[in-house]
Design a protein around this motif. Structure first.
Motif, PDB file in Angstrom:
ATOM      1  N   PRO A  81      21.844  41.245  27.105  1.00  0.00           N
ATOM      2  CA  PRO A  81      21.337  40.287  26.130  1.00  0.00           C
ATOM      3  C   PRO A  81      21.275  38.883  26.731  1.00  0.00           C
ATOM      4  N   PRO A  82      20.228  38.111  26.417  1.00  0.00           N
ATOM      5  CA  PRO A  82      20.086  36.772  26.988  1.00  0.00           C
ATOM      6  C   PRO A  82      21.264  35.844  26.688  1.00  0.00           C
ATOM      7  N   ALA A  83      21.927  36.057  25.573  1.00  0.00           N
ATOM      8  CA  ALA A  83      23.043  35.183  25.199  1.00  0.00           C
ATOM      9  C   ALA A  83      24.326  35.509  25.958  1.00  0.00           C
ATOM     10  N   ALA A  84      24.334  36.606  26.695  1.00  0.00           N
ATOM     11  CA  ALA A  84      25.546  37.008  27.413  1.00  0.00           C
ATOM     12  C   ALA A  84      25.927  35.951  28.444  1.00  0.00           C
ATOM     13  N   ALA A  85      27.223  35.763  28.607  1.00  0.00           N
ATOM     14  CA  ALA A  85      27.715  34.780  29.577  1.00  0.00           C
ATOM     15  C   ALA A  85      27.180  35.087  30.967  1.00  0.00           C
ATOM     16  N   LEU A  86      26.941  36.351  31.255  1.00  0.00           N
ATOM     17  CA  LEU A  86      26.428  36.738  32.563  1.00  0.00           C
ATOM     18  C   LEU A  86      25.090  36.090  32.863  1.00  0.00           C
ATOM     19  N   ALA A  87      24.270  35.982  31.840  1.00  0.00           N
ATOM     20  CA  ALA A  87      22.939  35.409  32.026  1.00  0.00           C
ATOM     21  C   ALA A  87      23.028  33.948  32.456  1.00  0.00           C
ATOM     22  N   HIS A  88      24.171  33.329  32.226  1.00  0.00           N
ATOM     23  CA  HIS A  88      24.341  31.920  32.561  1.00  0.00           C
ATOM     24  C   HIS A  88      25.163  31.722  33.838  1.00  0.00           C
ATOM     25  N   SER A  89      25.466  32.803  34.541  1.00  0.00           N
ATOM     26  CA  SER A  89      26.195  32.685  35.807  1.00  0.00           C
ATOM     27  C   SER A  89      25.330  31.929  36.800  1.00  0.00           C
ATOM     28  N   THR A  90      25.982  31.167  37.669  1.00  0.00           N
ATOM     29  CA  THR A  90      25.232  30.358  38.638  1.00  0.00           C
ATOM     30  C   THR A  90      25.404  30.840  40.075  1.00  0.00           C
ATOM     31  N   ASN A  91      26.300  31.823  40.278  1.00  0.00           N
ATOM     32  CA  ASN A  91      26.491  32.333  41.637  1.00  0.00           C
ATOM     33  C   ASN A  91      27.052  33.750  41.589  1.00  0.00           C
ATOM     34  N   SER A  92      27.076  34.374  42.745  1.00  0.00           N
ATOM     35  CA  SER A  92      27.504  35.774  42.839  1.00  0.00           C
ATOM     36  C   SER A  92      28.945  35.984  42.395  1.00  0.00           C
ATOM     37  N   PHE A  93      29.852  35.116  42.827  1.00  0.00           N
ATOM     38  CA  PHE A  93      31.263  35.311  42.489  1.00  0.00           C
ATOM     39  C   PHE A  93      31.477  35.225  40.982  1.00  0.00           C
ATOM     40  N   GLU A  94      30.845  34.250  40.358  1.00  0.00           N
ATOM     41  CA  GLU A  94      30.961  34.080  38.908  1.00  0.00           C
ATOM     42  C   GLU A  94      30.431  35.322  38.196  1.00  0.00           C
ATOM     43  N   PHE A  95      29.294  35.816  38.662  1.00  0.00           N
ATOM     44  CA  PHE A  95      28.687  36.995  38.055  1.00  0.00           C
ATOM     45  C   PHE A  95      29.598  38.218  38.203  1.00  0.00           C
ATOM     46  N   ILE A  96      30.121  38.436  39.395  1.00  0.00           N
ATOM     47  CA  ILE A  96      30.980  39.598  39.644  1.00  0.00           C
ATOM     48  C   ILE A  96      32.216  39.551  38.740  1.00  0.00           C
ATOM     49  N   ARG A  97      32.776  38.369  38.583  1.00  0.00           N
ATOM     50  CA  ARG A  97      33.940  38.238  37.697  1.00  0.00           C
ATOM     51  C   ARG A  97      33.551  38.578  36.256  1.00  0.00           C
ATOM     52  N   HIS A  98      32.374  38.141  35.834  1.00  0.00           N
ATOM     53  CA  HIS A  98      31.912  38.425  34.469  1.00  0.00           C
ATOM     54  C   HIS A  98      31.624  39.915  34.258  1.00  0.00           C
ATOM     55  N   VAL A  99      31.290  40.622  35.317  1.00  0.00           N
ATOM     56  CA  VAL A  99      31.054  42.062  35.172  1.00  0.00           C
ATOM     57  C   VAL A  99      32.298  42.729  34.598  1.00  0.00           C
ATOM     58  N   GLU A 100      33.435  42.409  35.169  1.00  0.00           N
ATOM     59  CA  GLU A 100      34.683  43.009  34.683  1.00  0.00           C
ATOM     60  C   GLU A 100      35.052  42.465  33.300  1.00  0.00           C
ATOM     61  N   ASP A 101      34.889  41.164  33.114  1.00  0.00           N
ATOM     62  CA  ASP A 101      35.316  40.526  31.868  1.00  0.00           C
ATOM     63  C   ASP A 101      34.354  40.737  30.706  1.00  0.00           C
ATOM     64  N   TYR A 102      33.091  41.034  30.995  1.00  0.00           N
ATOM     65  CA  TYR A 102      32.110  41.156  29.917  1.00  0.00           C
ATOM     66  C   TYR A 102      31.438  42.530  29.886  1.00  0.00           C
ATOM     67  N   ILE A 103      30.740  42.901  30.956  1.00  0.00           N
ATOM     68  CA  ILE A 103      29.949  44.134  30.930  1.00  0.00           C
ATOM     69  C   ILE A 103      30.827  45.351  30.667  1.00  0.00           C
ATOM     70  N   HIS A 104      31.897  45.488  31.426  1.00  0.00           N
ATOM     71  CA  HIS A 104      32.728  46.673  31.254  1.00  0.00           C
ATOM     72  C   HIS A 104      33.383  46.703  29.875  1.00  0.00           C
ATOM     73  N   VAL A 105      33.724  45.553  29.325  1.00  0.00           N
ATOM     74  CA  VAL A 105      34.284  45.474  27.976  1.00  0.00           C
ATOM     75  C   VAL A 105      33.239  45.898  26.946  1.00  0.00           C
TER      76      VAL A 105
END
Length: 180
Positions: A81-105
């Motif tokens: 979803p566009p509103a997901a925090a992942l969509a607002h990540s600015t770099n790879s490390f931030e995105f990877i961290r959000h995968v565990e904290d958001y996508i998997h949840v």
């Protein structure tokens, strides 16, 4: 394992190897190739498809997993979803961290029976991220490809080292260094 992974894999095989090879791989796998993106399927069926594509193409299965992970990254990103925090990540490390904290949840909320891989973050600086990948599916090379796809998405160059932490491959340490 969610069906989108299967449908994307079959599409990748058809696009890169052709319909004849896809049919051959499906036949070798005793698989009809009928998957829906929202269905749930046994990950062993995907492993069988990858192994048989490896036999057919003479390309190592680990490399095929990596290429698949890299190619499927954009498709998986587009499903968020566009509103997901992942969509607002600015770099790879931030995105990877959000995968565990958001996508998997979120996956667990939507599909209570799902068992996504997990990341255990060991350390992080601006230029280095160390994490342990854990999955009973032992598909760390797909994870490697996804990380590479992520780096491509953010226009970053990463040096990625993998080190198995056990004999089965269910736990792998990733040392990721930003080269930019």
């Amino acid at each position: 394992m969610k069906g989108i992974i299967f449908t994307e894999f079959l599409e990748l095989v058809e696009n890169h190897f052709g319909l004849e090879v896809l049919d051959q791989v499906l036949e070798m796998s005793k698989d009809e190739g009928i998957y829906t993106s929202v269905g749930s399927y046994d990950h062993k069926d995907l492993v069988t498809l990858i192994v048989n594509l490896s036999k057919t193409s003479d390309i190592p299965a680990a490399h095929l997993q990596e290429v698949f992970g890299e190619s499927v990254f954009k498709k998986l990103l587009a499903t968020m979803p566009p509103a997901a925090a992942l969509a607002h990540s600015t770099n790879s490390f931030e995105f990877i961290r959000h995968v565990e904290d958001y996508i998997h949840v979120e996956v667990k909320k939507l599909y209570p029976d799902a068992v996504p891989p997990s990341f255990e973050f060991i350390s992080e600086t601006e230029t280095e991220l160390i994490l342990n990948y854990k999955s009973a599916r032992c598909m760390s090379h797909v994870c490697l490809g996804l990380i590479k796809g992520c780096a491509n998405h953010f226009g970053q160059q990463l040096n990625i080292q993998m080190k198995p932490l056990n004999d089965s491959g269910s736990e792998v340490r990733f040392n990721i260094t930003l080269l930019d």
